[in-house]
Design a protein around this motif. Structure first.
Motif, PDB file in Angstrom:
ATOM      1  N   CYS A 313     -11.371  -0.082  -2.535  1.00 39.33           N
ATOM      2  CA  CYS A 313     -12.503  -0.956  -2.234  1.00 39.33           C
ATOM      3  C   CYS A 313     -11.937  -2.350  -1.970  1.00 39.33           C
ATOM      4  O   CYS A 313     -11.379  -2.975  -2.881  1.00 39.33           O
ATOM      5  N   PRO A 314     -12.038  -2.877  -0.750  1.00 38.45           N
ATOM      6  CA  PRO A 314     -11.410  -4.160  -0.422  1.00 38.45           C
ATOM      7  C   PRO A 314     -11.998  -5.344  -1.180  1.00 38.45           C
ATOM      8  O   PRO A 314     -11.359  -6.389  -1.279  1.00 38.45           O
ATOM      9  N   GLU A 315     -13.204  -5.189  -1.706  1.00 41.81           N
ATOM     10  CA  GLU A 315     -13.782  -6.258  -2.509  1.00 41.81           C
ATOM     11  C   GLU A 315     -13.228  -6.267  -3.934  1.00 41.81           C
ATOM     12  O   GLU A 315     -13.378  -7.250  -4.657  1.00 41.81           O
ATOM     13  N   GLN A 316     -12.594  -5.163  -4.342  1.00 43.18           N
ATOM     14  CA  GLN A 316     -12.124  -5.013  -5.720  1.00 43.18           C
ATOM     15  C   GLN A 316     -10.623  -5.270  -5.864  1.00 43.18           C
ATOM     16  O   GLN A 316     -10.184  -5.838  -6.865  1.00 43.18           O
ATOM     17  N   PHE A 317      -9.835  -4.854  -4.841  1.00 40.94           N
ATOM     18  CA  PHE A 317      -8.379  -4.948  -4.942  1.00 40.94           C
ATOM     19  C   PHE A 317      -7.761  -5.571  -3.694  1.00 40.94           C
ATOM     20  O   PHE A 317      -8.318  -5.493  -2.589  1.00 40.94           O
ATOM     21  N   GLU A 318      -6.609  -6.138  -3.899  1.00 38.16           N
ATOM     22  CA  GLU A 318      -5.777  -6.668  -2.819  1.00 38.16           C
ATOM     23  C   GLU A 318      -4.580  -5.744  -2.640  1.00 38.16           C
ATOM     24  O   GLU A 318      -3.956  -5.328  -3.627  1.00 38.16           O
ATOM     25  N   LEU A 319      -4.268  -5.399  -1.398  1.00 37.63           N
ATOM     26  CA  LEU A 319      -3.081  -4.598  -1.114  1.00 37.63           C
ATOM     27  C   LEU A 319      -1.887  -5.531  -0.933  1.00 37.63           C
ATOM     28  O   LEU A 319      -1.870  -6.353  -0.015  1.00 37.63           O
ATOM     29  N   ILE A 320      -0.887  -5.403  -1.809  1.00 36.52           N
ATOM     30  CA  ILE A 320       0.296  -6.258  -1.734  1.00 36.52           C
ATOM     31  C   ILE A 320       1.296  -5.713  -0.724  1.00 36.52           C
ATOM     32  O   ILE A 320       1.883  -6.463   0.064  1.00 36.52           O
ATOM     33  N   GLY A 321       1.487  -4.388  -0.717  1.00 37.98           N
ATOM     34  CA  GLY A 321       2.433  -3.805   0.222  1.00 37.98           C
ATOM     35  C   GLY A 321       2.796  -2.393  -0.153  1.00 37.98           C
ATOM     36  O   GLY A 321       2.408  -1.877  -1.208  1.00 37.98           O
ATOM     37  N   PHE A 322       3.571  -1.759   0.720  1.00 36.39           N
ATOM     38  CA  PHE A 322       4.047  -0.396   0.486  1.00 36.39           C
ATOM     39  C   PHE A 322       5.506  -0.462   0.054  1.00 36.39           C
ATOM     40  O   PHE A 322       6.357  -0.977   0.779  1.00 36.39           O
ATOM     41  N   ALA A 323       5.787   0.037  -1.128  1.00 38.02           N
ATOM     42  CA  ALA A 323       7.124  -0.109  -1.727  1.00 38.02           C
ATOM     43  C   ALA A 323       8.022   1.047  -1.353  1.00 38.02           C
ATOM     44  O   ALA A 323       8.265   1.970  -2.138  1.00 38.02           O
ATOM     45  N   GLU A 324       8.530   1.003  -0.146  1.00 34.25           N
ATOM     46  CA  GLU A 324       9.402   2.069   0.343  1.00 34.25           C
ATOM     47  C   GLU A 324      10.299   1.522   1.446  1.00 34.25           C
ATOM     48  O   GLU A 324       9.831   0.904   2.395  1.00 34.25           O
ATOM     49  N   GLY A 325      11.614   1.754   1.323  1.00 33.10           N
ATOM     50  CA  GLY A 325      12.553   1.413   2.386  1.00 33.10           C
ATOM     51  C   GLY A 325      12.524  -0.053   2.783  1.00 33.10           C
ATOM     52  O   GLY A 325      12.542  -0.952   1.947  1.00 33.10           O
ATOM     53  N   GLU A 326      12.458  -0.302   4.096  1.00 37.25           N
ATOM     54  CA  GLU A 326      12.477  -1.664   4.614  1.00 37.25           C
ATOM     55  C   GLU A 326      11.267  -2.465   4.149  1.00 37.25           C
ATOM     56  O   GLU A 326      11.368  -3.666   3.905  1.00 37.25           O
TER      57      GLU A 326
END
Length: 376
Positions: A313-326
């Motif tokens: 839910c974009p109102e509930q959480f912030e996406l920091i990033g995908f922790a894989e490889g580059e």
């Protein structure tokens, strides 16, 4: 895991003859109509990888043309000789048409259009489809299909799995609304995750219980036992989802969470109750191994499974990033201590790891998130 591996094998072999079931299309589209009944009203919908002789997408949108309030439906098919599997017999739909051409039928794509009641029965439906041959083979990258893309308001299809990365770029470049089926691993693509992170695209309503069943035409030998059912002709995958930028209500429904203390006490996951929340060694965040143990009272960064995006839910959480490889390296994940390689040869820079029972362990495919501060 076997399903994922076989989907990868099918992709590598360019086995792209997967056909979505009518009921799955209907269920998914209804989720958008429940949120906004006018989602498709007065819109031109393009189905750029479909043929009514095989595809349920064309059948669904043609049969529901009036209910959806469409202005125009366009469907294009790919020429037989351009496909990997060339077993094909023209149907009566084609051979009894005045436009049928025995020389063109295998080398030219076809375009089907629906705009009006052609047979005078008072309804616009499948029987009113009009068609002719394309100049080329119907490849979505061709100039004539690109021109159709530019005319459309919404693009809906199950694109070739082997070309998903290129296909979604093709759509985004034209800034179109879309609803497409894809491999869940697509969320990790550099062309896709930044768009999810910036709230430009998201996952759709989804398949029942996460299980997708497709009709398949091609080499079935790449599938493990239990994946392909020869009696039904269906292939089962758990690693497929819908990608879209059409609004649906589920993505605005916040997760109901418990505190860290309550999760550690009441979680149904016995392993989690024993190990608890673990701090990563190479990034300032904690590992949360299950979606249902995301704590309500933690303000820092958390690593959660990829399936979190089904509940995001974009109102509930912030996406920091995908922790894989580059991607992980760009996020600032510190390189692992090379002495740990002896204890876990699978360690890689750019991936998260923690120490459990004295040994380095790395979780599978974590997305880093942080709870948004609620305004008062």
């Amino acid at each position: 895991m076997a399903n994922n591996m076989n989907l990868g094998a099918a992709k590598a072999a360019k086995n792209d003859e997967f056909y979505t079931q009518y009921a799955d299309i209907q269920k998914e589209v209804n989720a958008y109509l429940e949120y906004n009944p006018d989602t498709f009203r007065d819109k031109t919908v393009l189905l750029p990888c479909d043929d009514p002789e095989w595809s349920n997408f064309t059948r669904f949108f043609a049969q529901n043309f009036e209910r959806l309030g469409l202005r125009r439906l366009i469907s294009t098919s790919y020429a037989v000789e351009s496909k990997k599997y060339k077993n094909y017999q023209p149907t009566l739909f084609e051979t009894e048409s005045p436009w049928y051409d025995v020389d063109k039928t295998r080398i030219k794509g076809k375009i089907f259009e629906l705009t009006r009641d052609t047979n005078g029965n008072g309804h616009i439906d499948m029987d009113d489809l009009e068609w002719h041959y394309l100049e080329g083979d119907g490849d979505f990258r061709s100039k004539e299909v690109c021109a159709l893309r530019d005319e459309a308001d919404i693009i809906v299809t199950n694109p070739p799995f082997s070309l998903f990365r290129e296909f979604i770029t093709w759509i985004v470049k034209a800034e179109k609304k879309f609803l497409i089926v894809g491999n869940r691993n697509g969320i990790t693509y550099k062309e896709v995750f930044p768009l999810i992170q910036s709230n430009e695209i998201w996952l759709g309503n989804g398949f029942d219980a996460g299980n997708a069943y497709f009709k398949f035409h091609g080499d079935t030998s790449v599938f493990a036992n239990g994946v392909y059912n020869p009696e039904t002709g269906l292939v089962k995958f758990r690693n497929c989802c819908w990608f879209t930028n059409l609004e649906h209500g589920r993505r605005h429904d916040p997760l109901r969470l418990m505190t860290m203390k309550d999760n550690l006490r009441f979680s149904k996951h016995k392993v989690f109750r024993k190990r608890g929340y673990i701090q990563y060694e190479n990034y300032d965040a904690i590992d949360v191994p299950y979606i249902d143990v995301i704590p309500s009272d933690f303000e820092g960064i958390m690593g959660v499974p990829r399936t979190f995006l089904d509940k995001y839910c974009p109102e509930q959480f912030e996406l920091i990033g995908f922790a894989e490889g580059e991607s992980g390296k760009k996020l600032g994940l510190r390189p692992y201590d090379r002495a740990l390689k002896k204890l876990n040869p699978s360690l890689r820079d750019g991936q998260l790891y923690y120490i459990l029972n004295g040994k380095p362990e790395k979780p599978y495919g974590r997305i880093l998130i942080r709870k948004k501060q609620q305004s008062t």
